[in-house]
Design a protein around this motif. Sequence first.
Motif, mmCIF file in Angstrom:
data_model
loop_
_atom_site.group_PDB
_atom_site.id
_atom_site.type_symbol
_atom_site.label_atom_id
_atom_site.label_comp_id
_atom_site.label_asym_id
_atom_site.label_seq_id
_atom_site.Cartn_x
_atom_site.Cartn_y
_atom_site.Cartn_z
ATOM 1 N N GLU A 181 0.834 -1.200 0.000
ATOM 2 C CA GLU A 181 0.000 0.000 0.000
ATOM 3 C C GLU A 181 0.872 1.256 0.000
ATOM 4 O O GLU A 181 0.621 2.204 -0.771
ATOM 5 C CB GLU A 181 -0.902 0.007 1.241
ATOM 6 C CG GLU A 181 -2.054 -0.970 1.182
ATOM 7 C CD GLU A 181 -3.194 -0.441 0.313
ATOM 8 O OE1 GLU A 181 -3.239 0.780 0.081
ATOM 9 O OE2 GLU A 181 -4.030 -1.254 -0.136
ATOM 10 N N THR A 182 1.907 1.264 0.839
ATOM 11 C CA THR A 182 2.741 2.465 0.950
ATOM 12 C C THR A 182 3.493 2.739 -0.343
ATOM 13 O O THR A 182 3.454 3.866 -0.882
ATOM 14 C CB THR A 182 3.741 2.305 2.114
ATOM 15 O OG1 THR A 182 3.015 2.042 3.318
ATOM 16 C CG2 THR A 182 4.566 3.561 2.290
ATOM 17 N N LEU A 183 4.195 1.736 -0.877
ATOM 18 C CA LEU A 183 4.958 1.940 -2.105
ATOM 19 C C LEU A 183 4.041 2.181 -3.302
ATOM 20 O O LEU A 183 4.334 3.009 -4.181
ATOM 21 C CB LEU A 183 5.858 0.735 -2.360
ATOM 22 C CG LEU A 183 7.021 0.548 -1.373
ATOM 23 C CD1 LEU A 183 7.810 -0.702 -1.731
ATOM 24 C CD2 LEU A 183 7.939 1.763 -1.378
ATOM 25 N N GLY A 184 2.915 1.432 -3.331
ATOM 26 C CA GLY A 184 1.984 1.606 -4.451
ATOM 27 C C GLY A 184 1.410 3.008 -4.502
ATOM 28 O O GLY A 184 1.351 3.622 -5.576
ATOM 29 N N ARG A 185 0.983 3.541 -3.367
ATOM 30 C CA ARG A 185 0.425 4.894 -3.349
ATOM 31 C C ARG A 185 1.490 5.930 -3.653
ATOM 32 O O ARG A 185 1.223 6.928 -4.327
ATOM 33 C CB ARG A 185 -0.186 5.189 -1.974
ATOM 34 C CG ARG A 185 -1.312 4.267 -1.552
ATOM 35 C CD ARG A 185 -2.410 4.173 -2.565
ATOM 36 N NE ARG A 185 -3.418 3.177 -2.183
ATOM 37 C CZ ARG A 185 -4.278 2.658 -3.040
ATOM 38 N NH1 ARG A 185 -4.223 2.979 -4.330
ATOM 39 N NH2 ARG A 185 -5.161 1.773 -2.633
ATOM 40 N N ALA A 186 2.711 5.679 -3.151
ATOM 41 C CA ALA A 186 3.777 6.658 -3.393
ATOM 42 C C ALA A 186 4.192 6.689 -4.865
ATOM 43 O O ALA A 186 4.404 7.761 -5.445
ATOM 44 C CB ALA A 186 4.986 6.340 -2.519
#
Length: 570
Positions: free
Chosen positions: A42-47
């Motif tokens: 979630e963190t890397l995907g959104r970033a």
Amino acid sequence: MRPLDPRLLRHARSARGYLALTTALGVVAGALVVAQAVLIGETLGRAVHDGARLDALAPRLAWLVAVVAARAAVSWCQERFAVRAAASTVAELREALVGHATALGPRWRGSARGVRLTTLATTGLDALEPYFVRYVPQLLLTAVVTPLLVVVVLGLDWVSGLVVIVTLPLVPLFMVLVGRLTQGVSERRLASLQRLGAQLLDLVAGLPTLRAFGRAEGPRERVRALGDANRRATTGTLRVAFLSGMVLELLTTLSVAIVAVSIGLRLVDGRMDLVTGLTVLVLAPEVYLPLRQVGAQFHASADGIAAAGAAFEVLEEPLPARGAATVDLARDRLVLDEVGVEAPGRGVLAPAGLSLSVGPGEAVALVGANGAGKSTAVQVLLGLVPPARGRAVVVRAGSPAEPLDVSALDPAAFWAQVAWVPQRPRLAPGSLRDAVLGAASGPADDARLARAARLAALDEVLAALPAGWDTSIGRDGLGLSVGQRQRVALAAALVSRRPLVVLDEPTAHLDDASEAAVVRTVRALRDEGRAVLVVAHRPALVEACDRAVEVRSAPVSRRADADAGAGVAA
């Protein structure tokens, strides 16, 4: 070789709670792995995909830090409790092993398996620590975490889940193939270590004799050869462990690479979103990790598993039948009736057709050639060795009832009435006073101590020691000569008040002065109304007894022709 032997749970209670705790921690660890993968995705995907700012990602980053810290805490708990459980389980198994071997009797302990018991109960069981600290946690994590992660991956991406389902069984398949090879190597290493331990124990025990005859250098080559055999077996185990570790690492790396290539192609093609792809990519190595660790730790714990298997075989040896009846040896008589015992590997009965009787106020000497079975006859009389022929019974004084078989007696109550003086007495560390009073069945005043010391010629030893009765001695009487230890054991028998005293060749290593002390002790014990049974060679000791019984051996095939008068008084 079972990965988790059920016998471990039967013989070691400490292992049960540990396994339950490890399973619970495994469930928590699995949930944390999934949470970590989702948060990373979630963190890397959104970033990357949505261009989210750091302040928008801060909550997810905080949760990710918390999950990582929780995983570290779970790993710490597993390590801590694994070390404690390993120490408790090894101590419990060692205590059970030594207690069971003691209950099996001297004949079993004198066998080839019994001689190797020392190595098994010490160095062998110590190898269980890697099994508990490393292997068992990974095994339980594999059983709990791996299925959970497979289900999660399958739910996120069925293609990656299918790849995992197809490749995952290859890991245990290779583990089984390598494990079969490792089992033989570990068993050979344990056997060589036990042989080395037995040889070293024999060498240390006989070192004074070897030095006296100038042969102390002779066994060096034999010890060196055994050490080389142990080194080669250990090196073979390490070689197999390294090779198998490389095979498992290569297999799991290729499997993860297949999943990664599949995800990359579909991301480029636009058939998979970045968040799902990253989550599955993070989870893929975690699916294989427990199995990889099981394979790596299996070889480190293989020696412990082999030692545990050998220990379980000893613990499952059937014990001789024991009864609950009690007798009073201060009044009753011990009788051997046509007793014969088969000597292991010799094809003879030793003793053969032996009959004798000993009761209160009597001193009986057992005489005969070496190997005839004199010491074995004593062991039969005390219920330590079952006779192959005849009976060992107790005839109760003033009772018309049938004689009571020794095997029907309560061992603890029976042996508590026996004082044993072997050829080489084993003395516990402490003071001389403690060594003499150790076998006493009641309080002993200074007058009784002084009388026992005078009869056993221990007073001469005490007079030469500045601290007297308070002189400290080491394990097995370290600090005293063989003759002095014998005098301490004789004084202890005099003080003990136990109604039956057994002396097994007490003059075998003594000078004339010490032999005279033994003779005085035998007569004093008899005059006190105690039963005295002596395994004797020297004429002076035989003459001090009321009668002598000759012990003979005979071939097993001629047991029916064994001399019925072998127990006739000389």
